[in-house]
Design a protein around this motif. Structure first.
Motif, PDB file in Angstrom:
ATOM      1  N   UNK A   9      15.305 -23.121   6.679  1.00 38.34           N
ATOM      2  CA  UNK A   9      15.570 -23.650   5.332  1.00 38.34           C
ATOM      3  C   UNK A   9      16.555 -24.826   5.389  1.00 38.34           C
ATOM      4  N   UNK A  10      17.583 -24.700   6.228  1.00 39.28           N
ATOM      5  CA  UNK A  10      18.557 -25.789   6.338  1.00 39.28           C
ATOM      6  C   UNK A  10      17.932 -27.031   6.971  1.00 39.28           C
ATOM      7  N   UNK A  11      17.094 -26.818   7.997  1.00 32.75           N
ATOM      8  CA  UNK A  11      16.448 -27.943   8.677  1.00 32.75           C
ATOM      9  C   UNK A  11      15.505 -28.688   7.735  1.00 32.75           C
ATOM     10  N   UNK A  12      14.766 -27.948   6.933  1.00 38.93           N
ATOM     11  CA  UNK A  12      13.860 -28.578   5.969  1.00 38.93           C
ATOM     12  C   UNK A  12      14.646 -29.489   5.034  1.00 38.93           C
ATOM     13  N   UNK A  19       6.372 -31.499   3.687  1.00 41.58           N
ATOM     14  CA  UNK A  19       5.281 -30.519   3.688  1.00 41.58           C
ATOM     15  C   UNK A  19       5.501 -29.553   4.840  1.00 41.58           C
ATOM     16  N   UNK A  20       5.152 -28.292   4.610  1.00 38.81           N
ATOM     17  CA  UNK A  20       5.191 -27.285   5.668  1.00 38.81           C
ATOM     18  C   UNK A  20       3.796 -26.696   5.786  1.00 38.81           C
ATOM     19  N   UNK A  21       3.205 -26.869   6.955  1.00 38.33           N
ATOM     20  CA  UNK A  21       1.868 -26.334   7.193  1.00 38.33           C
ATOM     21  C   UNK A  21       1.973 -24.925   7.762  1.00 38.33           C
ATOM     22  N   UNK A  22       1.273 -24.011   7.134  1.00 35.72           N
ATOM     23  CA  UNK A  22       1.206 -22.634   7.601  1.00 35.72           C
ATOM     24  C   UNK A  22      -0.078 -22.491   8.410  1.00 35.72           C
ATOM     25  N   UNK A  23       0.069 -22.203   9.690  1.00 34.31           N
ATOM     26  CA  UNK A  23      -1.065 -22.162  10.616  1.00 34.31           C
ATOM     27  C   UNK A  23      -1.445 -20.712  10.936  1.00 34.31           C
ATOM     28  N   UNK A  24      -2.741 -20.474  11.051  1.00 33.79           N
ATOM     29  CA  UNK A  24      -3.279 -19.200  11.525  1.00 33.79           C
ATOM     30  C   UNK A  24      -4.672 -19.480  12.066  1.00 33.79           C
ATOM     31  N   UNK A  25      -5.282 -18.520  12.712  1.00 30.42           N
ATOM     32  CA  UNK A  25      -6.612 -18.745  13.290  1.00 30.42           C
ATOM     33  C   UNK A  25      -7.611 -17.733  12.750  1.00 30.42           C
TER      34      UNK A  25
END
Length: 445
Positions: A9-12, A19-25
């Motif tokens: 959260x601090x880094x963002x 934008x934050x991409x939520x990745x899954x397969x």
């Protein structure tokens, strides 16, 4: 709030991430992504983000469509190819049902379950893949097939060549993402390259492989070429494998190492190899999941076709690499069948499950293959007891269907979906009329 979540959260905020991409397969191993705004991240950590799972290959059945993706804060990284305009980060996610249960069809969860089994026995599972791929001038191809970017060969140094810049840019980008690279070089095929990732625990490495594929594709777009992980894109040229080194640790001790033993290989290491060999045919539909995978396995060029092991024998399915004196921690075995297009979460799960089965059941390791297995004829291989890997996807699926080990490891939903999906692929492949048939039969029949 834990330290890692707070760090994200601090880094963002500090880096101005937009934008934050939520990745899954999905079950086949295709990377999926949903982007959220920075204001939504804290809620995503607390409650997950809802998606329609029925639209994703194999993720849910239509009557249980809603699932939640929960970002793993330990996988937070800023995507270097996005640059400074609208900075973007990514996190891998675990999939759960609305009631909080782990998603049965989440490949990452399948691997976590198998790693937990190993953990119950005191083992940590490490992997180290050598990832091969081809660089082509374009994804388009004519009657002569795809066109590689060069005509170089194994370890060739090509002054001013596309591959040098490509590998350098890819390695820098991977390291910016926290993924350590051990080696990179031109492989044997024209336009073929290899980048080896430094060993890591299997879950981290599966995430790293998914990131690796994305980086390679992004760098290819940036440099005006096309990258493919297709197992055998060029007829008459080597296929792209993902030879993977495997090791088990008990705490800080390498469970495969025993000073003074033959090849410094412990009883646990020998039993692990025996498990890989016994169960290799039934797991091949996952480690080599496409019709095209079998063009590589049975096309020569150092691809393993027979179930054997050997010390530094590159014709064997399982290789015990040369031992480095005074470096017992580096003891490992190399599984050479898996290709670069495999779903790493499912493939690593089955490799580990097969090895653990060998340890649990006390499998005896057969005699090693000292000769070049490819140079033997069929009668000689039969006399030596060298069984073959499946010769086609259809053959592999028939062996997988009868496998208790694969069914238990993948779980009912993933097991059934893989069978269904791959049978459809085989059906469509078998129904086509190929250029080979037209060339061979059209005019003479």
């Amino acid at each position: 709030m834990d330290k890692q979540t707070d760090f994200v959260l601090r880094t963002i905020e500090e880096r101005g991430i937009k934008f934050i991409r939520l990745w899954f397969t999905d079950v086949i191993g295709t990377l999926k992504s949903v982007a959220i705004a920075p204001a939504e991240v804290e809620g995503a950590f607390a409650e997950g983000v809802g998606i329609d799972g029925s639209a994703i290959e194999g993720l849910t059945r239509s009557f249980e469509a809603d699932v939640l993706v929960h970002p793993d804060p330990t996988t937070f990284q800023i995507l270097p190819w996005r640059g400074t305009e609208d900075p973007t980060a990514r996190m891998f996610c675990d999939i759960a049902t609305p009631d909080g249960a782990p998603g049965v069809a989440d490949p990452r969860n399948v691997l976590k379950r198998t790693l937990a089994r190993a953990g119950d026995r005191g083992f940590t599972f490490y992997t180290h893949p050598e990832v091969e791929f081809y660089l082509l001038k374009s994804s388009k191809f004519g009657k002569n097939g795809p066109e590689p970017v060069d005509q170089a060969g194994y370890f060739d140094n090509v002054p001013g060549g596309t591959a040098h810049d490509f590998r350098r840019r890819s390695v820098r980008m991977l390291e910016d993402l926290g993924i350590s690279v051990e080696f990179s070089h031109h492989e044997a095929g024209p336009g073929q390259n290899e980048i080896d990732l430094r060993y890591a625990d299997a879950l981290t490495m599966a995430d790293n492989i998914m990131t690796f594929r994305t980086v390679v594709k992004e760098v290819a777009i940036e440099q005006g070429v096309y990258a493919t992980f297709m197992p055998k894109p060029l007829q008459g040229q080597p296929g792209s494998g993902m030879h993977t080194h495997l090791s088990l640790f008990e705490g800080d001790a390498n469970a495969f190492y025993e000073a003074g033993a033959e090849y410094q290989l412990s009883k646990i290491g020998r039993q692990f190899i025996a498990g890989l060999l016994r169960h290799a045919p039934e797991i091949t539909a996952v480690t080599n999941q496409f019709v095209n995978s079998y063009k590589r396995l049975w096309g020569g060029d150092e691809a393993p076709s027979f179930v054997t092991w050997g010390h530094n024998n590159r014709s064997a399915l399982v290789r015990v690499p040369l031992y480095k004196p005074n470096k017992g921690q580096s003891s490992r075995v190399e599984y050479r069948a898996i290709d670069s297009a495999a779903n790493p979460y499912l493939a690593f799960s089955l490799l580990l499950a097969a090895g653990l089965k060998g340890i649990e059941e006390g499998y005896e390791l057969p005699a090693e293959a000292e000769d070049n297995v490819w140079s033997l004829n069929d009668a000689e291989r039969r006399a030596l007891g060298y069984n073959q890997l499946p010769a086609s996807l259809d053959h592999a699926l028939s062996l997988m269907e009868d496998s208790e080990l694969v069914a238990e490891t993948l779980g009912e939903h993933v097991f059934n979906y893989v069978l269904k999906n791959k049978r459809q692929e085989w059906k469509e492949y078998r129904a086509q009329v190929t250029p080979f048939e037209l060339r061979s039969n059209l005019e003479m029949l």
